[in-house]
Design a protein around this motif. Structure first.
Motif, short mmCIF file in Angstrom:
data_model
loop_
_atom_site.label_atom_id
_atom_site.label_comp_id
_atom_site.label_asym_id
_atom_site.label_seq_id
_atom_site.Cartn_x
_atom_site.Cartn_y
_atom_site.Cartn_z
N SER A 139 0.63 -1.21 0.34
CA SER A 139 -0.20 0.06 -0.45
C SER A 139 0.77 1.02 0.05
CB SER A 139 -0.73 0.00 1.28
OG SER A 139 -1.31 1.11 1.35
N PHE A 140 0.85 2.52 -0.69
CA PHE A 140 1.44 3.55 -0.65
C PHE A 140 0.02 4.66 -1.18
CE2 PHE A 140 1.67 1.19 -4.99
CZ PHE A 140 1.45 2.27 -5.61
N ASP A 141 0.72 5.51 -0.80
CA ASP A 141 -0.09 7.09 -1.25
C ASP A 141 1.30 8.09 -1.73
OD1 ASP A 141 0.41 8.10 1.65
OD2 ASP A 141 0.15 6.77 2.06
N LYS A 142 0.87 9.37 -2.07
CA LYS A 142 1.15 10.09 -2.52
C LYS A 142 -0.18 11.84 -3.03
CE LYS A 142 4.12 11.56 -6.21
NZ LYS A 142 5.57 11.74 -5.71
N ILE A 143 0.54 12.95 -2.19
CA ILE A 143 0.12 13.95 -2.07
C ILE A 143 -0.08 14.25 -3.47
CG2 ILE A 143 -0.03 16.26 -0.82
CD1 ILE A 143 1.22 15.17 1.28
N LEU A 144 -1.94 14.74 -3.65
CA LEU A 144 -1.73 15.30 -5.06
C LEU A 144 -1.61 16.88 -5.52
CD1 LEU A 144 -4.79 12.99 -5.69
CD2 LEU A 144 -2.71 12.75 -6.33
N LYS A 145 -1.13 16.51 -7.22
CA LYS A 145 -1.44 17.93 -7.39
C LYS A 145 -1.91 18.33 -7.79
CE LYS A 145 3.78 18.94 -5.69
NZ LYS A 145 4.85 18.78 -6.39
N TRP A 146 -2.47 19.57 -8.02
CA TRP A 146 -3.49 19.73 -9.71
C TRP A 146 -2.95 20.30 -10.91
CZ3 TRP A 146 -8.26 16.61 -9.16
CH2 TRP A 146 -7.39 15.82 -7.37
N ARG A 147 -3.25 20.36 -12.02
CA ARG A 147 -3.55 21.02 -12.84
C ARG A 147 -4.29 21.92 -13.02
NH1 ARG A 147 -5.22 16.12 -16.53
NH2 ARG A 147 -6.67 17.95 -16.90
N GLU A 148 -4.17 23.07 -13.19
CA GLU A 148 -4.66 24.55 -13.30
C GLU A 148 -6.25 24.76 -13.45
OE1 GLU A 148 -2.99 28.08 -14.74
OE2 GLU A 148 -1.32 27.54 -13.94
N ASP A 149 -6.94 23.59 -14.61
CA ASP A 149 -7.80 23.11 -14.97
C ASP A 149 -8.20 22.35 -14.72
OD1 ASP A 149 -6.13 22.15 -16.65
OD2 ASP A 149 -7.09 21.67 -18.41
#
Length: 154
Positions: free
Chosen positions: A138-148
């Motif tokens: 099991s692994f996780d990652k903090i998300l970053k988002w596209r501007e749109d």
């Protein structure tokens, strides 16, 4: 925003790109940054490849055995879990909590999967499901988002 899906896949090499494409498609649709999507898709591919190669009962490797992939995009985090029905990890195995992966030589053809997952994800947990045989990665990652991004977490 919250999205989750779960797949029950046969332990065949063809299942690995299927899981990877579903994850990439989900994250692209949600608006996750492509670099984050790529990192998680590589980590997922490694975990699935391990389940395909090592995750069968008694290590028989037969195609009738299956493994499960579950992905959660919840708020600002993505968590992925890959579980199989194989022999699991021995208590002293490299990759147990606190020692994810083991050093391998630069020319080794295998053995880098857990180390690669640890490098690409923010948190990694490796073990067994309580009351069941098999391994769970099991692994996780903090998300970053596209501007749109259409589905940015609020």
């Amino acid at each position: 925003m919250s999205i989750w899906w779960s797949l029950h896949l046969r332990r065949e090499a063809a299942s690995v790109p299927l899981a990877r494409r579903l994850l990439i498609g989900t994250m692209e649709t949600a608006g996750v940054d492509p670099d984050i999507s790529f990192d998680l898709s590589v980590a997922l591919s490694e975990a699935c490849a391990n389940a395909v190669e090592h995750g069968g009962a008694g290590g028989s490797g037969g195609p009738t055995e299956a493994y499960r992939v579950t992905a959660y995009l919840d708020g600002e985090r993505c968590r992925i879990e890959v579980s199989d029905t194989g022999p699991g990890f021995p208590a002293e195995a490299p990759g147990r909590p606190g020692s994810v992966g083991r050093p391998v030589s630069a020319d080794a053809e295998s053995g880098r999967g857990l180390c690669l997952i640890a490098e690409l994800a923010d948190h990694v947990r490796i073990g067994s499901e309580p009351g069941r045989c098999g391994a769970v990665v099991s692994f996780d990652k903090i998300l970053k988002w596209r501007e749109d991004a259409p589905l940015v977490a609020v």
